[in-house]
Motif scaffolding. Structure first.
Motif, PDB file in Angstrom:
ATOM      1  N   ARG A 281       0.750  -1.069  -0.053  1.00 33.69           N
ATOM      2  CA  ARG A 281      -0.015   0.058  -0.086  1.00 33.69           C
ATOM      3  C   ARG A 281       0.784   1.198   0.190  1.00 33.69           C
ATOM      4  N   ASN A 282       0.519   2.052  -0.890  1.00 35.86           N
ATOM      5  CA  ASN A 282       1.270   3.534  -0.911  1.00 35.86           C
ATOM      6  C   ASN A 282       0.366   4.382  -0.183  1.00 35.86           C
ATOM      7  N   GLN A 283       1.139   5.136   0.688  1.00 34.41           N
ATOM      8  CA  GLN A 283       0.456   6.154   1.658  1.00 34.41           C
ATOM      9  C   GLN A 283       0.734   7.550   1.156  1.00 34.41           C
ATOM     10  N   VAL A 284      -0.507   8.482   1.342  1.00 35.57           N
ATOM     11  CA  VAL A 284      -0.067   9.893   0.696  1.00 35.57           C
ATOM     12  C   VAL A 284      -0.137  10.558   2.088  1.00 35.57           C
ATOM     13  N   ILE A 285       1.020  11.436   2.304  1.00 38.96           N
ATOM     14  CA  ILE A 285       1.071  11.930   3.592  1.00 38.96           C
ATOM     15  C   ILE A 285       0.244  13.465   3.610  1.00 38.96           C
ATOM     16  N   LEU A 286      -0.889  13.740   4.409  1.00 37.76           N
ATOM     17  CA  LEU A 286      -1.449  15.002   4.490  1.00 37.76           C
ATOM     18  C   LEU A 286      -1.544  15.212   3.078  1.00 37.76           C
ATOM     19  N   GLY A 287      -2.124  14.845   2.054  1.00 38.41           N
ATOM     20  CA  GLY A 287      -2.472  15.298   0.867  1.00 38.41           C
ATOM     21  C   GLY A 287      -1.245  15.513  -0.064  1.00 38.41           C
ATOM     22  N   LEU A 288      -0.262  15.144   0.291  1.00 33.78           N
ATOM     23  CA  LEU A 288       0.875  15.453  -0.305  1.00 33.78           C
ATOM     24  C   LEU A 288       1.512  14.115  -1.110  1.00 33.78           C
ATOM     25  N   VAL A 289       2.002  14.036  -2.237  1.00 34.19           N
ATOM     26  CA  VAL A 289       2.482  12.971  -2.897  1.00 34.19           C
ATOM     27  C   VAL A 289       3.809  12.223  -2.188  1.00 34.19           C
ATOM     28  N   VAL A 290       3.776  11.886  -1.124  1.00 31.59           N
ATOM     29  CA  VAL A 290       4.889  11.325  -0.540  1.00 31.59           C
ATOM     30  C   VAL A 290       4.580   9.726  -0.058  1.00 31.59           C
ATOM     31  N   VAL A 291       5.298   8.653  -0.810  1.00 31.25           N
ATOM     32  CA  VAL A 291       5.361   7.599  -0.558  1.00 31.25           C
ATOM     33  C   VAL A 291       6.153   6.980   0.801  1.00 31.25           C
TER      34      VAL A 291
ATOM     35  N   ASP B 242       5.960  21.682   6.248  1.00 30.70           N
ATOM     36  CA  ASP B 242       5.878  21.134   4.864  1.00 30.70           C
ATOM     37  C   ASP B 242       7.168  20.176   4.618  1.00 30.70           C
ATOM     38  N   ARG B 243       8.283  21.203   4.633  1.00 31.61           N
ATOM     39  CA  ARG B 243       9.852  20.739   4.465  1.00 31.61           C
ATOM     40  C   ARG B 243      10.172  19.297   5.316  1.00 31.61           C
ATOM     41  N   CYS B 244       9.653  19.460   6.658  1.00 34.81           N
ATOM     42  CA  CYS B 244      10.269  18.347   7.443  1.00 34.81           C
ATOM     43  C   CYS B 244       9.253  17.288   7.336  1.00 34.81           C
ATOM     44  N   MET B 245       7.999  17.576   7.162  1.00 31.71           N
ATOM     45  CA  MET B 245       7.394  16.205   7.026  1.00 31.71           C
ATOM     46  C   MET B 245       7.229  15.528   5.666  1.00 31.71           C
ATOM     47  N   THR B 246       7.831  15.965   4.866  1.00 35.79           N
ATOM     48  CA  THR B 246       8.097  15.375   3.528  1.00 35.79           C
ATOM     49  C   THR B 246       9.445  14.810   3.423  1.00 35.79           C
ATOM     50  N   ASP B 247      10.083  14.936   4.332  1.00 37.86           N
ATOM     51  CA  ASP B 247      11.488  14.353   4.317  1.00 37.86           C
ATOM     52  C   ASP B 247      11.774  12.829   4.198  1.00 37.86           C
ATOM     53  N   GLN B 248      11.945  12.435   2.922  1.00 42.60           N
ATOM     54  CA  GLN B 248      11.810  10.944   2.882  1.00 42.60           C
ATOM     55  C   GLN B 248      12.887  10.206   3.509  1.00 42.60           C
ATOM     56  N   LYS B 249      14.074  10.608   3.993  1.00 43.65           N
ATOM     57  CA  LYS B 249      14.933   9.983   4.683  1.00 43.65           C
ATOM     58  C   LYS B 249      14.582   9.901   6.138  1.00 43.65           C
ATOM     59  N   GLU B 250      14.050  11.021   6.421  1.00 49.53           N
ATOM     60  CA  GLU B 250      13.247  10.912   8.017  1.00 49.53           C
ATOM     61  C   GLU B 250      12.263  10.045   7.996  1.00 49.53           C
ATOM     62  N   LEU B 251      11.346   9.894   7.101  1.00 51.00           N
ATOM     63  CA  LEU B 251      10.352   9.054   6.983  1.00 51.00           C
ATOM     64  C   LEU B 251      10.625   7.585   6.854  1.00 51.00           C
TER      65      LEU B 251
END
Length: 334
Positions: A117-127, A275-284
């Motif tokens: 399942r791919n998840q979208v974080i808060l409406g942003l296209v972030v896998v 926005d920048r922090c919560m879409t940081d793929q390395k951190e996720l």
């Protein structure tokens, strides 16, 4: 056999007197919509998460029988998924050389994973590469028990901690920002532990966030990437105490992303930085790995979970008198 057919078989084979089990399976069917395998898997994951939350609430209130009943229904839903999972093939026997006229064997059918399942974080296209809530759902091995796990706690450089790093007793908490039971624990039990044991240097408190959904990952990423380490617990406490203002789990929040950013603004974080922090793929990725390791090491399958010196605390023992007795007993041996 398709999951839909297995689900129908499970409903038909449920004895009439077991009305609760039949209702559970009917709820899966109703929530699955089109009844494709993927829709049933998604519906089961959602319903199990809800039932686990109820079980945790009952356990925290000392209603162990009700908690067991809820978890029994979760196990029934997992059984539906296991029934539809690809079964391991037996090792082929060594066969004689085929006759020249024999037709070639067809290639083995490729089995797809049970649940991706791919998840979208808060409406942003972030896998989100590892949906940890799903990981817990499909790898749960029963309720946690102090007797089942005894793995030493190794404090990592990236851990957020409070108290004496050289304390003989280490208390590790696994929790999720959107978890209401975690918020309740943060408000009632954890302050007592901090006051009597952490602030006095007797216990080292370690907190690790598990992302049960994309919003948890976003909140943890803001706490990690947008704020200095000494503001981490202050921000989490703010989020726990104000769940009704931003948490979609149980509350009707029209704009979850905007609500989360509004809470971050209280700590001085701008919307753009949030926005920048919560879409940081390395951190996720790192956040999701925490959840995977929690299961691998301690079989953590729900939040909150407390672990003291490597031993998981049973849900039934998560009250102040019992935890105090456990901590005092450990400290008296040092």
């Amino acid at each position: 056999m398709a999951l839909k057919d297995r689900l129908d078989d499970a409903i038909l084979s449920t004895p009439p007197e077991n009305a609760k089990r039949r209702a559970t399976l009917e709820a899966v069917k109703a929530a699955a919509g089109g009844l494709s395998d993927a829709e049933i898997q998604s519906a089961v994951a959602t319903l199990i998460a809800e039932r686990e939350q109820k079980a945790g609430s009952f356990a925290a209130a000392g209603q162990t029988e009700l908690a067991k009943a809820e978890r029994a229904e979760c196990d029934a839903m997992r059984a539906v998924l296991r029934a539809g999972a690809p079964q391991p093939q037996a090792a082929p026997k060594k066969a004689a050389a085929p006759k020249p006229s024999a037709a070639p064997e067809p290639p083995p059918e490729e089995h797809k994973p049970l649940f991706t399942r791919n998840q979208v974080i808060l409406g942003l296209v972030v896998v989100v590469l590892a949906f940890v809530a799903g990981y817990f759902v499909f790898h749960r091995s029963g309720s946690t028990s102090g007797a089942a796990n005894n793995t030493a706690i190794v404090v990592q450089p990236e851990d957020r901690t409070l108290g004496n790093p050289n304390a003989s007793v280490v208390l590790l908490e696994y929790a999720a920002p959107t978890c209401p039971h975690c918020a309740r624990l943060n408000e009632t039990l954890i302050p007592k532990i901090k006051q009597e044991y952490v602030d006095t240097g007797k216990v080292l408190y370690v907190f690790r966030a598990i992302p049960l959904n994309p919003v948890d990952g976003a909140v943890e990423a803001i706490a990690r990437k947008c704020l200095p380490a000494d503001k981490y617990f202050q921000f989490l406490d703010l989020m726990f105490r104000n769940q009704p203002k931003w948490d979609p789990d149980g509350y009707k929040i029209d704009d979850v992303g905007g609500a989360v950013k509004q809470m971050a603004r209280i700590m001085g974080v701008s919307p753009d930085d949030a926005d920048r922090c919560m879409t940081d793929q390395k951190e996720l990725d790192r956040i999701n790995q925490v959840g995977a390791e929690a299961y691998a090491k301690y079989k953590v399958d729900h939040t909150p979970t407390l672990i003291i010196n490597g031993v998981t605390v049973d849900d039934a023992d998560m009250s102040w008198p019992q935890l105090k007795a456990k901590l005092d007993s450990l400290l008296s041996k040092k």
